[in-house]
Design an enzyme around this catalytic site. Structure first.
Site, PDB file in Angstrom:
ATOM      1  N   TYR A 149      10.144 -10.581  18.396  1.00  0.00           N
ATOM      2  CA  TYR A 149       9.126  -9.543  18.618  1.00  0.00           C
ATOM      3  C   TYR A 149       7.729 -10.143  18.536  1.00  0.00           C
ATOM      4  O   TYR A 149       7.422 -10.926  17.643  1.00  0.00           O
ATOM      5  CB  TYR A 149       9.246  -8.455  17.546  1.00  0.00           C
ATOM      6  CG  TYR A 149      10.432  -7.543  17.730  1.00  0.00           C
ATOM      7  CD1 TYR A 149      10.561  -6.762  18.877  1.00  0.00           C
ATOM      8  CD2 TYR A 149      11.410  -7.458  16.755  1.00  0.00           C
ATOM      9  CE1 TYR A 149      11.648  -5.918  19.042  1.00  0.00           C
ATOM     10  CE2 TYR A 149      12.498  -6.608  16.906  1.00  0.00           C
ATOM     11  CZ  TYR A 149      12.605  -5.843  18.061  1.00  0.00           C
ATOM     12  OH  TYR A 149      13.678  -5.006  18.207  1.00  0.00           O
ATOM     13  N   LYS A 193      17.663  -1.097 -14.924  1.00  0.00           N
ATOM     14  CA  LYS A 193      17.128  -0.054 -14.034  1.00  0.00           C
ATOM     15  C   LYS A 193      17.180  -0.546 -12.582  1.00  0.00           C
ATOM     16  O   LYS A 193      17.460  -1.725 -12.330  1.00  0.00           O
ATOM     17  CB  LYS A 193      15.691   0.254 -14.459  1.00  0.00           C
ATOM     18  CG  LYS A 193      14.747  -0.937 -14.343  1.00  0.00           C
ATOM     19  CD  LYS A 193      13.490  -0.758 -15.170  1.00  0.00           C
ATOM     20  CE  LYS A 193      12.569  -1.954 -15.007  1.00  0.00           C
ATOM     21  NZ  LYS A 193      11.455  -1.934 -15.962  1.00  0.00           N
TER      22      LYS A 193
HETATM   23  C1  LIG Z   1      11.456  -3.177 -16.716  1.00  0.00           C
HETATM   24  C2  LIG Z   1      11.140  -3.215 -18.152  1.00  0.00           C
HETATM   25  C3  LIG Z   1      11.488  -4.327 -18.937  1.00  0.00           C
HETATM   26  C4  LIG Z   1      12.074  -5.593 -18.374  1.00  0.00           C
HETATM   27  O1  LIG Z   1      11.035  -6.404 -17.856  1.00  0.00           O
HETATM   28  P1  LIG Z   1      11.332  -7.870 -17.250  1.00  0.00           P
HETATM   29  O2  LIG Z   1      10.004  -8.387 -16.909  1.00  0.00           O
HETATM   30  O3  LIG Z   1      12.194  -7.631 -16.037  1.00  0.00           O
HETATM   31  O4  LIG Z   1      12.047  -8.628 -18.298  1.00  0.00           O
HETATM   32  C5  LIG Z   1      11.264  -4.242 -20.301  1.00  0.00           C
HETATM   33  N1  LIG Z   1      10.696  -3.139 -20.854  1.00  0.00           N
HETATM   34  C6  LIG Z   1      10.339  -2.060 -20.116  1.00  0.00           C
HETATM   35  C7  LIG Z   1       9.714  -0.883 -20.786  1.00  0.00           C
HETATM   36  C8  LIG Z   1      10.535  -2.061 -18.746  1.00  0.00           C
HETATM   37  O5  LIG Z   1      10.169  -1.004 -18.024  1.00  0.00           O
END
Ligand SMILES: *Cc1c(COP(=O)(O)O)cnc(C)c1O
Length: 358
Positions: free
Chosen positions: A254, A35
């Site tokens: 800045y 994602k």
């Molecule tokens: C994002 C997510 C993961 C992955 O988590 P990590 O900590 O990056 O390994 C796994 N399961 C779900 C439902 C998620 O939303």
């Protein structure tokens, strides 16, 4: 000359990290979580470098991007669908949906689809974000099994709230509640994110769901990726675009928040919060110039940062700079900026070219 900023994506590191997942959880199938544009690495790049058993994404747009790129593996929409209007495309592209709410079940019962959907029922075992309460699971399963738009068997998942802390008892109790709740219900099970995968082997179940570890960063606050034998998949690079000899008392950047304590060389690097480098990184945050550690000084601007070159007097315009990645763990930058590696990686902005390296 073009602006020298780029995020180098190491395909070999991605493949290595997936191999680590398979070595740590040899009896589980792997749902690679890609994602948020593959945690900032470029969703198609990551999909090209990996060959997992399935992918996990946050929304239909991300899933369609993968299908358009020819990805044939199962793709799970980790938050399910947000509106009934998405369902025809979900069915057409054979996407799995997470069901976490009664409303989604009601919608599924109402619609007519071209094909039944593969469904993951998400159970809230203690995260208290998404998911069905354990006592509501049996009723929900009955309704889903009776629904003509659901393809059996239902799969089951839960999510850990504190798997990033290795000494936390809640992961074990969430796991216990998950297995008790499901008892003898048929269908595959999934619980472990990266933290669960590395820290709690008993939670590996049928499917593990690694995200951050695929990108080479550790899920734990107190360890870097290399401590758990992962390799960084992104190196964020730029170059020095100016070097100036400043005088004792000169205020840099800045707000003039950093004052030169003596006559000294200061370098300007083409990278800033407009690229996703964290604006809150304070003076003292490490930066590699020609492979040597120097310190960020002054405020981070939109397109530039300034660095203290007192220990690198020979540095010149054009010298290579690494902000994180090979030689400088992103976790270390995250600690300085008081955030986590996840956020830094996701926040690299679209203007930064992702360059795939084998
Ligand atoms: C994002 C997510 C993961 C992955 O988590 P990590 O900590 O990056 O390994 C796994 N399961 C779900 C439902 C998620 O939303």
């Amino acid at each position: 000359m073009t602006r020298p900023v780029e995020a180098r994506i190491h395909m070999r590191a991605l493949a290595h990290n997936l191999a680590r997942v398979r070595a740590v959880a040899p009896h589980s199938r792997v749902m690679a979580v890609i994602k948020a544009d593959g945690y900032g690495h470029g969703i198609r790049n990551v999909a090209r470098a990996l060959d997992p058993d399935a992918y996990g994404v946050a929304c239909l747009e991300e899933a369609l991007c993968l299908r358009e790129a020819g990805i044939a593996q199962p793709i799970v929409l980790l938050e399910g669908f947000f509106a009934a209007a998405e369902l025809p495309l979900i069915a057409q592209h054979d996407l799995d949906v997470v069901i976490h709410h009664l409303q989604q079940v009601e919608t599924l019962e109402r619609v007519t689809l071209s094909a039944p959907l593969k469904v993951w029922l998400k159970i809230d075992t203690g995260m208290h974000r998404l998911g069905v309460r354990p006592e509501a699971v049996n009723g929900m399963v009955e309704r889903l099994n009776a629904c003509r738009n659901v393809q059996p068997p239902i799969a089951y998942m839960t999510h850990f709230a504190r798997a990033d802390a290795r000494d936390e008892a809640t992961t074990a109790s969430q796991w216990a509640l998950f297995t008790q709740t499901l008892n003898s219900l048929p269908g595959p099970r999934s619980a472990a994110n990266s933290g669960g995968l590395l820290g709690w082997p008993e939670t590996h179940a049928d499917w593990v769901r690694p995200g951050i570890m695929l990108y080479g960063a550790s899920p734990y606050a107190d360890l870097d990726g290399s401590d758990v034998r992962l390799e960084p998949a992104m190196t964020l690079c730029s170059r020095l675009i100016a070097v100036s000899a400043l005088r004792r008392g000169d205020a840099v950047g800045y707000g003039g928040t950093w004052i030169c304590p003596e006559d000294m060389p200061v370098g300007v690097v083409a990278i800033g919060y407009g690229d996703g480098y964290p604006r809150h990184a304070p003076a003292g945050t490490p930066v590699l110039v020609n492979g040597q550690r120097v310190s960020l000084i002054g405020r981070v601007s939109m397109d530039m940062i300034t660095v203290d070159l007192r220990t690198l007097a020979q540095a010149q315009v054009g010298d290579s700079v690494v902000l994180w990645g090979e030689g400088l763990p992103v976790e270390e930058i995250a600690r300085h900026a008081e955030t986590i590696a996840y956020e830094l990686l996701c926040k690299i902005t679209p203007r930064v070219p992702r360059v795939m390296l084998t």
